[in-house]
Motif scaffolding. Structure first.
Motif, PDB file in Angstrom:
ATOM      1  N   TYR A 114      17.178 -45.522 -58.508  1.00  0.00           N
ATOM      2  CA  TYR A 114      18.097 -46.283 -59.361  1.00  0.00           C
ATOM      3  C   TYR A 114      17.475 -47.616 -59.755  1.00  0.00           C
ATOM      4  N   GLY A 115      17.935 -48.142 -60.869  1.00  0.00           N
ATOM      5  CA  GLY A 115      17.348 -49.372 -61.385  1.00  0.00           C
ATOM      6  C   GLY A 115      16.027 -49.060 -62.068  1.00  0.00           C
ATOM      7  N   ASN A 116      15.236 -50.068 -62.296  1.00  0.00           N
ATOM      8  CA  ASN A 116      13.924 -49.896 -62.911  1.00  0.00           C
ATOM      9  C   ASN A 116      12.947 -49.481 -61.818  1.00  0.00           C
ATOM     10  N   SER A 117      12.401 -48.289 -61.926  1.00  0.00           N
ATOM     11  CA  SER A 117      11.526 -47.797 -60.858  1.00  0.00           C
ATOM     12  C   SER A 117      10.249 -48.620 -60.749  1.00  0.00           C
ATOM     13  N   ALA A 118       9.779 -49.222 -61.854  1.00  0.00           N
ATOM     14  CA  ALA A 118       8.592 -50.070 -61.783  1.00  0.00           C
ATOM     15  C   ALA A 118       8.870 -51.324 -60.944  1.00  0.00           C
ATOM     16  N   THR A 119      10.044 -51.911 -61.123  1.00  0.00           N
ATOM     17  CA  THR A 119      10.410 -53.090 -60.335  1.00  0.00           C
ATOM     18  C   THR A 119      10.581 -52.718 -58.870  1.00  0.00           C
ATOM     19  N   ASN A 120      11.148 -51.549 -58.616  1.00  0.00           N
ATOM     20  CA  ASN A 120      11.284 -51.079 -57.238  1.00  0.00           C
ATOM     21  C   ASN A 120       9.922 -50.931 -56.579  1.00  0.00           C
ATOM     22  N   ARG A 121       8.966 -50.365 -57.320  1.00  0.00           N
ATOM     23  CA  ARG A 121       7.621 -50.178 -56.771  1.00  0.00           C
ATOM     24  C   ARG A 121       6.911 -51.509 -56.543  1.00  0.00           C
ATOM     25  N   VAL A 122       7.101 -52.471 -57.439  1.00  0.00           N
ATOM     26  CA  VAL A 122       6.496 -53.786 -57.248  1.00  0.00           C
ATOM     27  C   VAL A 122       7.054 -54.439 -55.990  1.00  0.00           C
ATOM     28  N   PHE A 123       8.372 -54.395 -55.834  1.00  0.00           N
ATOM     29  CA  PHE A 123       9.008 -54.963 -54.646  1.00  0.00           C
ATOM     30  C   PHE A 123       8.483 -54.278 -53.384  1.00  0.00           C
ATOM     31  N   ALA A 124       8.396 -52.957 -53.424  1.00  0.00           N
ATOM     32  CA  ALA A 124       7.910 -52.202 -52.268  1.00  0.00           C
ATOM     33  C   ALA A 124       6.441 -52.523 -51.982  1.00  0.00           C
ATOM     34  N   THR A 125       5.638 -52.650 -53.008  1.00  0.00           N
ATOM     35  CA  THR A 125       4.214 -52.939 -52.826  1.00  0.00           C
ATOM     36  C   THR A 125       3.997 -54.328 -52.253  1.00  0.00           C
ATOM     37  N   ILE A 126       4.742 -55.313 -52.735  1.00  0.00           N
ATOM     38  CA  ILE A 126       4.626 -56.661 -52.165  1.00  0.00           C
ATOM     39  C   ILE A 126       5.068 -56.645 -50.703  1.00  0.00           C
ATOM     40  N   GLY A 127       6.091 -55.868 -50.402  1.00  0.00           N
ATOM     41  CA  GLY A 127       6.523 -55.725 -49.011  1.00  0.00           C
ATOM     42  C   GLY A 127       5.429 -55.123 -48.139  1.00  0.00           C
ATOM     43  N   PHE A 128       4.716 -54.133 -48.652  1.00  0.00           N
ATOM     44  CA  PHE A 128       3.630 -53.518 -47.889  1.00  0.00           C
ATOM     45  C   PHE A 128       2.467 -54.489 -47.719  1.00  0.00           C
ATOM     46  N   ILE A 129       2.139 -55.224 -48.766  1.00  0.00           N
ATOM     47  CA  ILE A 129       1.072 -56.230 -48.666  1.00  0.00           C
ATOM     48  C   ILE A 129       1.449 -57.284 -47.628  1.00  0.00           C
ATOM     49  N   LEU A 130       2.716 -57.698 -47.633  1.00  0.00           N
ATOM     50  CA  LEU A 130       3.167 -58.659 -46.620  1.00  0.00           C
ATOM     51  C   LEU A 130       3.110 -58.065 -45.217  1.00  0.00           C
ATOM     52  N   PHE A 131       3.395 -56.777 -45.091  1.00  0.00           N
ATOM     53  CA  PHE A 131       3.248 -56.111 -43.792  1.00  0.00           C
ATOM     54  C   PHE A 131       1.818 -56.253 -43.286  1.00  0.00           C
ATOM     55  N   LEU A 132       0.858 -55.993 -44.150  1.00  0.00           N
ATOM     56  CA  LEU A 132      -0.546 -56.105 -43.758  1.00  0.00           C
ATOM     57  C   LEU A 132      -0.929 -57.551 -43.444  1.00  0.00           C
ATOM     58  N   ILE A 133      -0.522 -58.480 -44.297  1.00  0.00           N
ATOM     59  CA  ILE A 133      -0.862 -59.894 -44.105  1.00  0.00           C
ATOM     60  C   ILE A 133      -0.244 -60.423 -42.813  1.00  0.00           C
ATOM     61  N   MET A 134       1.020 -60.127 -42.590  1.00  0.00           N
ATOM     62  CA  MET A 134       1.692 -60.628 -41.394  1.00  0.00           C
ATOM     63  C   MET A 134       1.124 -60.003 -40.122  1.00  0.00           C
ATOM     64  N   SER A 135       0.759 -58.748 -40.190  1.00  0.00           N
ATOM     65  CA  SER A 135       0.164 -58.096 -39.027  1.00  0.00           C
ATOM     66  C   SER A 135      -1.189 -58.715 -38.694  1.00  0.00           C
ATOM     67  N   LEU A 136      -2.030 -58.903 -39.705  1.00  0.00           N
ATOM     68  CA  LEU A 136      -3.334 -59.520 -39.467  1.00  0.00           C
ATOM     69  C   LEU A 136      -3.194 -60.970 -39.025  1.00  0.00           C
ATOM     70  N   PHE A 137      -2.250 -61.699 -39.616  1.00  0.00           N
ATOM     71  CA  PHE A 137      -2.035 -63.083 -39.215  1.00  0.00           C
ATOM     72  C   PHE A 137      -1.551 -63.163 -37.770  1.00  0.00           C
ATOM     73  N   SER A 138      -0.670 -62.258 -37.377  1.00  0.00           N
ATOM     74  CA  SER A 138      -0.204 -62.225 -35.984  1.00  0.00           C
ATOM     75  C   SER A 138      -1.362 -61.974 -35.029  1.00  0.00           C
ATOM     76  N   LEU A 139      -2.238 -61.049 -35.380  1.00  0.00           N
ATOM     77  CA  LEU A 139      -3.411 -60.783 -34.542  1.00  0.00           C
ATOM     78  C   LEU A 139      -4.337 -61.998 -34.481  1.00  0.00           C
ATOM     79  N   LEU A 140      -4.497 -62.677 -35.606  1.00  0.00           N
ATOM     80  CA  LEU A 140      -5.340 -63.874 -35.656  1.00  0.00           C
ATOM     81  C   LEU A 140      -4.783 -64.967 -34.752  1.00  0.00           C
ATOM     82  N   VAL A 141      -3.484 -65.229 -34.853  1.00  0.00           N
ATOM     83  CA  VAL A 141      -2.860 -66.257 -34.020  1.00  0.00           C
ATOM     84  C   VAL A 141      -2.916 -65.850 -32.551  1.00  0.00           C
ATOM     85  N   PHE A 142      -2.659 -64.592 -32.265  1.00  0.00           N
ATOM     86  CA  PHE A 142      -2.721 -64.118 -30.880  1.00  0.00           C
ATOM     87  C   PHE A 142      -4.123 -64.303 -30.307  1.00  0.00           C
TER      88      PHE A 142
END
Length: 179
Positions: A114-142
């Motif tokens: 539902y909604g604009n599928s391109a916008t949904n994919r952009v939101f999902a992709t930024i969420g996945f990129i943040l998953f990777l960034i936050m995971s690597l940042f957590s490992l770096l801080v740890f």
């Protein structure tokens, strides 16, 4: 040396010379994506409302955007002003939880019809990129936590001495001198 710290040492070998600056630069990059996610969350909400998407998904997009903005403020405060062992541990816990939440958002919004599928994919992709960034940042801080954590007594007196560089006897001596 455990196998985990050996893997992290190899992964963050380029950060060994100046770990504190590496953590702050990585946090700056994380902040850029957190702000981008915050903006995209409101675009996603408008998209879902216009396209007769789920109100729950619209609420979830805005709520996670606001939570990520709060994470940016919390992380900056902890890393710049109050890096005690408790606050850094708390930040690591919040980062881990939000990284996992971003992975769930990616799975949920990636193929939402539902909604604009391109916008949904952009939101999902930024969420996945943040998953990777936050995971690597957590490992770096740890991995480099001994380089950024200061003792609570040092924070109160304005000194920024890492915990690893002082002993309990040094801290008691500083307390006695201050009193």
């Amino acid at each position: 040396m455990t196998s985990t710290s050996g893997i992290l040492s190899k992964l963050f070998q380029s950060c060994e010379e100046d770990p504190k600056s590496s953590i702050h630069r990585a946090w700056g990059i994380s902040l850029i994506f957190l702000i981008l996610f915050f903006i995209q969350s409101f675009i996603e909400m408008a998209n879902l409302q216009a396209g007769r998407g789920s109100k729950a998904f619209a609420m979830a997009s805005v709520w996670t955007g606001v939570i990520h903005l709060c994470l940016g403020i919390l992380g900056t405060f902890v890393l710049k002003r109050f890096p005690t062992s408790f606050s850094v541990g708390f930040l690591l816990g919040v980062l881990t939880i939000l990284a996992n939440q971003n992975l769930l958002l990616f799975g949920t919004f990636r193929s939402y019809p539902y909604g604009n599928s391109a916008t949904n994919r952009v939101f999902a992709t930024i969420g996945f990129i943040l998953f990777l960034i936050m995971s690597l940042f957590s490992l770096l801080v740890f991995h480099f936590k001994s380089h950024i954590i200061v003792a609570p007594i040092d924070v109160k007196h304005g000194a920024r001495t890492p915990v690893a560089a002082t002993t309990d006897a040094d801290n008691y001596q500083k307390y006695d001198e201050a009193a």
